[in-house]
Write a protein that holds these residues in place. Structure first.
Motif, PDB file in Angstrom:
ATOM      1  N   ALA A 168       0.830  -1.200   0.000  1.00  0.00           N
ATOM      2  CA  ALA A 168       0.000   0.000   0.000  1.00  0.00           C
ATOM      3  C   ALA A 168       0.868   1.255   0.000  1.00  0.00           C
ATOM      4  CB  ALA A 168      -0.925  -0.012   1.215  1.00  0.00           C
ATOM      5  N   LEU A 175       1.463   6.116  -7.223  1.00  0.00           N
ATOM      6  CA  LEU A 175       0.311   6.728  -7.864  1.00  0.00           C
ATOM      7  C   LEU A 175       0.229   8.230  -7.619  1.00  0.00           C
ATOM      8  CD1 LEU A 175      -2.358   3.937  -7.366  1.00  0.00           C
ATOM      9  CD2 LEU A 175      -1.416   4.748  -9.529  1.00  0.00           C
ATOM     10  N   PHE A 182      -5.190  13.458  -9.153  1.00  0.00           N
ATOM     11  CA  PHE A 182      -6.196  12.822  -8.309  1.00  0.00           C
ATOM     12  C   PHE A 182      -6.264  13.463  -6.920  1.00  0.00           C
ATOM     13  CE2 PHE A 182      -7.908   9.447  -5.660  1.00  0.00           C
ATOM     14  CZ  PHE A 182      -8.979   9.046  -6.434  1.00  0.00           C
ATOM     15  N   TRP A 184      -5.784  13.094  -3.728  1.00  0.00           N
ATOM     16  CA  TRP A 184      -5.167  12.175  -2.768  1.00  0.00           C
ATOM     17  C   TRP A 184      -5.355  12.640  -1.335  1.00  0.00           C
ATOM     18  CZ3 TRP A 184      -4.157   7.749  -4.765  1.00  0.00           C
ATOM     19  CH2 TRP A 184      -3.795   7.642  -6.096  1.00  0.00           C
ATOM     20  N   PRO A 185      -5.595  11.694  -0.433  1.00  0.00           N
ATOM     21  CA  PRO A 185      -5.577  12.071   0.984  1.00  0.00           C
ATOM     22  C   PRO A 185      -4.147  12.385   1.415  1.00  0.00           C
ATOM     23  CG  PRO A 185      -5.903   9.699   0.745  1.00  0.00           C
ATOM     24  CD  PRO A 185      -5.923  10.283  -0.626  1.00  0.00           C
ATOM     25  N   ILE A 190      -3.440   8.507   5.287  1.00  0.00           N
ATOM     26  CA  ILE A 190      -3.390   7.160   4.718  1.00  0.00           C
ATOM     27  C   ILE A 190      -2.561   6.235   5.609  1.00  0.00           C
ATOM     28  CG2 ILE A 190      -1.343   7.305   3.202  1.00  0.00           C
ATOM     29  CD1 ILE A 190      -4.371   6.055   1.583  1.00  0.00           C
ATOM     30  N   LEU A 193      -4.711   5.306   8.639  1.00  0.00           N
ATOM     31  CA  LEU A 193      -5.729   4.340   8.222  1.00  0.00           C
ATOM     32  C   LEU A 193      -5.123   2.945   8.048  1.00  0.00           C
ATOM     33  CD1 LEU A 193      -8.542   5.032   5.717  1.00  0.00           C
ATOM     34  CD2 LEU A 193      -7.204   2.975   5.426  1.00  0.00           C
ATOM     35  N   LEU A 194      -3.999   2.900   7.336  1.00  0.00           N
ATOM     36  CA  LEU A 194      -3.345   1.622   7.065  1.00  0.00           C
ATOM     37  C   LEU A 194      -2.900   0.934   8.344  1.00  0.00           C
ATOM     38  CD1 LEU A 194      -0.987   2.251   4.026  1.00  0.00           C
ATOM     39  CD2 LEU A 194      -2.840   0.597   4.185  1.00  0.00           C
ATOM     40  N   ARG A 197      -5.833  -0.111  10.714  1.00  0.00           N
ATOM     41  CA  ARG A 197      -6.643  -1.270  10.322  1.00  0.00           C
ATOM     42  C   ARG A 197      -5.805  -2.536  10.216  1.00  0.00           C
ATOM     43  NH1 ARG A 197     -11.419   0.918   6.960  1.00  0.00           N
ATOM     44  NH2 ARG A 197     -11.708   2.826   8.144  1.00  0.00           N
ATOM     45  N   MET A 198      -4.560  -2.369   9.842  1.00  0.00           N
ATOM     46  CA  MET A 198      -3.764  -3.548   9.556  1.00  0.00           C
ATOM     47  C   MET A 198      -3.190  -4.206  10.808  1.00  0.00           C
ATOM     48  SD  MET A 198      -3.816  -4.546   6.539  1.00  0.00           S
ATOM     49  CE  MET A 198      -4.505  -3.941   5.004  1.00  0.00           C
TER      50      MET A 198
ATOM     51  N   LEU B 157     -16.399   6.694   5.738  1.00  0.00           N
ATOM     52  CA  LEU B 157     -15.189   7.133   5.048  1.00  0.00           C
ATOM     53  C   LEU B 157     -14.881   6.413   3.729  1.00  0.00           C
ATOM     54  CD1 LEU B 157     -12.675   7.292   8.045  1.00  0.00           C
ATOM     55  CD2 LEU B 157     -14.067   9.150   7.132  1.00  0.00           C
ATOM     56  N   HIS B 159     -14.144   7.308   0.676  1.00  0.00           N
ATOM     57  CA  HIS B 159     -13.068   7.746  -0.213  1.00  0.00           C
ATOM     58  C   HIS B 159     -11.698   7.262   0.256  1.00  0.00           C
ATOM     59  CE1 HIS B 159     -10.972  10.134  -3.170  1.00  0.00           C
ATOM     60  NE2 HIS B 159     -10.214  10.632  -2.216  1.00  0.00           N
ATOM     61  N   GLN B 160     -11.376   7.556   1.494  1.00  0.00           N
ATOM     62  CA  GLN B 160     -10.065   7.149   2.008  1.00  0.00           C
ATOM     63  C   GLN B 160      -9.886   5.640   1.979  1.00  0.00           C
ATOM     64  OE1 GLN B 160      -8.592   8.669   5.653  1.00  0.00           O
ATOM     65  NE2 GLN B 160      -9.345  10.733   5.255  1.00  0.00           N
ATOM     66  N   THR B 161     -10.965   4.928   2.309  1.00  0.00           N
ATOM     67  CA  THR B 161     -10.868   3.477   2.306  1.00  0.00           C
ATOM     68  C   THR B 161     -10.644   2.953   0.895  1.00  0.00           C
ATOM     69  OG1 THR B 161     -12.504   3.523   4.067  1.00  0.00           O
ATOM     70  CG2 THR B 161     -11.966   1.378   3.128  1.00  0.00           C
ATOM     71  N   VAL B 163      -9.308   4.556  -1.556  1.00  0.00           N
ATOM     72  CA  VAL B 163      -7.933   4.906  -1.923  1.00  0.00           C
ATOM     73  C   VAL B 163      -6.973   3.858  -1.390  1.00  0.00           C
ATOM     74  CG1 VAL B 163      -6.048   6.520  -1.538  1.00  0.00           C
ATOM     75  CG2 VAL B 163      -8.304   7.388  -2.109  1.00  0.00           C
ATOM     76  N   ALA B 164      -7.162   3.500  -0.128  1.00  0.00           N
ATOM     77  CA  ALA B 164      -6.262   2.523   0.490  1.00  0.00           C
ATOM     78  C   ALA B 164      -6.295   1.199  -0.260  1.00  0.00           C
ATOM     79  CB  ALA B 164      -6.632   2.317   1.957  1.00  0.00           C
ATOM     80  N   TRP B 166      -7.272   0.650  -3.471  1.00  0.00           N
ATOM     81  CA  TRP B 166      -6.715   0.798  -4.816  1.00  0.00           C
ATOM     82  C   TRP B 166      -5.190   0.854  -4.761  1.00  0.00           C
ATOM     83  CZ3 TRP B 166      -6.258   5.760  -8.142  1.00  0.00           C
ATOM     84  CH2 TRP B 166      -5.837   5.410  -9.437  1.00  0.00           C
ATOM     85  N   MET B 198     -10.270  -3.761   5.498  1.00  0.00           N
ATOM     86  CA  MET B 198     -10.594  -2.407   5.095  1.00  0.00           C
ATOM     87  C   MET B 198     -12.079  -2.105   5.174  1.00  0.00           C
ATOM     88  SD  MET B 198      -8.106  -0.528   4.622  1.00  0.00           S
ATOM     89  CE  MET B 198      -6.331  -0.720   4.595  1.00  0.00           C
ATOM     90  N   VAL B 201     -15.557  -0.876   9.306  1.00  0.00           N
ATOM     91  CA  VAL B 201     -15.251   0.345  10.029  1.00  0.00           C
ATOM     92  C   VAL B 201     -15.480   0.033  11.501  1.00  0.00           C
ATOM     93  CG1 VAL B 201     -15.729   2.784  10.280  1.00  0.00           C
ATOM     94  CG2 VAL B 201     -16.061   1.661   8.078  1.00  0.00           C
TER      95      VAL B 201
END
Lengths: 202, 202
Positions: A168, A175, A182, A184-185, A190, A193-194, A197-198, B157, B159-161, B163-164, B166, B198, B201
């Motif tokens: 990621a 990207l 685009f 982008w956050p 990011i 978030l990563l 969650r991970m 969320l 969009h951010q998710t 993005v993560a 993709w 992902m 939530v």
DNA sequence: TGTACATCAGTGAACGCGCGTTCACTGATGTAC
DNA sequence: TGTACATCAGTGAACGCGCGTTCACTGATGTAC
């Protein structure tokens, strides 16, 4: 446009200096153009202000220069990741810092980063002749830092989780450079978030 | 090595056929060499068995061929994603199928994929002249499918998710091609891990 | 202190290559009469 | 049915370019005597 600067001849015994200038010029050219093929002997020479054949005192051929640039880039990245990690004690903070540093490096030298981690052609070529080459092993080294950091934070399935995080980070780094238009956050968002969650093995 | 095949002259009114052959040959060359610069007019012509200037009946210059190859690649990817999505009713299954299809395409035509989504030079160049160009918008289109699918699966969320997800898919697609020596997890495993972590939530 | 000389850092001219592109052309083929 | 002709698909030779690399060289500089 013959020469950008007139180059001062190095003193006796200091000829090796030119080697560093060549690598630096090649890296700058790569970063400016974003094109590995734009890094030509003649352009490097022009930028430094020397004659093209002078390069052959320091490198056997063009490919050796590119390899030297890659080696430098990997060494820089590795040093940056190392420093980021050492700056913290808490494993979670280490992981955050590591990701942050990784993306910062990629953002600072986007094209060097992309070529270093995305040079499919040379990797494909050299993989046939000599598998597990410099690039692969140094890429693996940068990656192993992440594995270690993630392992420290979460007890289960460290390899797959680490792969997911690295993948990621690389995707974000690539990207944002390739598709800058685009929305982008932010980097921090990011990463949070990563990592958030991970690292939790629910 | 003068000509691979002797090309049969097309009939009156069917001259447009050569256009497709040129694009196909260029795509094949790109996929074989993994190098955008290896796709030269002369190599394309040699592969088809025509004279290089014949290409100018169908394309104004080299760049137009590359653009046509990219357009074809994006159209293929879009069709594949569309088909994958239509094959399921359940949003979660759609999302899985979408990710699966995305990675399958990237694995089938790794170099076309990499050049399409990673051509930093041309993107950088054309972004200066004409922002939001073909590539960007078609890349955004492929991406918008993912956004939509993820939005359907998770309420918060999106969009951010998206993005993560993709970003991780792209990273996996890129790195498995660039660093094939690495012990990569299976496509299905990484997709399950990504989607699983992902979309919730917590 | 002076001088011959080996060595080191770097040069200028030239090579052959593959490239994108231009040009004036050739010859097959469908169509109008 | 025959034939002149416009058009279409494709060609061969040539151009100028920047490239990687080779070659025999130049001239400054430190060192040995």
């Amino acid at each position: 446009v013959t020469a950008e600067v007139q180059h001062r001849r190095n003193k006796r015994g200091e000829g090796a200096r030119l080697r560093e200038e060549i690598v630096a010029a090649a890296a700058a050219l790569l970063e400016q153009t974003g094109d590995e093929d734009a890094v030509t002997l003649r352009r490097i020479a022009r930028q430094i202000g020397i004659a093209a054949p002078s390069i052959y005192r320091h490198f056997p051929d063009r490919d050796a220069i590119i390899k030297a640039v890659m080696a430098t880039a990997f060494a820089e990245l590795d040093a940056i990741l190392d420093a980021a990690q050492r700056a913290h004690d808490d494993p979670m903070q280490q992981l955050h810092a590591l990701c942050q540093a990784y993306l910062t490096y990629a953002a600072d030298k986007p094209h060097c980063y992309l070529v270093a981690f995305g040079r499919h052609r040379t990797t494909a070529r050299s993989a046939a002749n000599d598998p597990g080459s410099m690039e692969d092993s140094t890429a693996a080294q940068a990656f192993n830092r992440l594995v270690a950091a993630i392992t420290r934070c979460s007890p289960g399935l460290p390899h797959q989780t680490a792969v997911a995080v690295w993948v990621a980070l690389h995707g974000y780094a690539s990207l944002t450079t390739s598709v800058p238009a685009f929305p982008w956050p932010e980097r921090r968002q990011i990463i949070e978030l990563l990592v958030d969650r991970m690292h939790r093995v629910t």
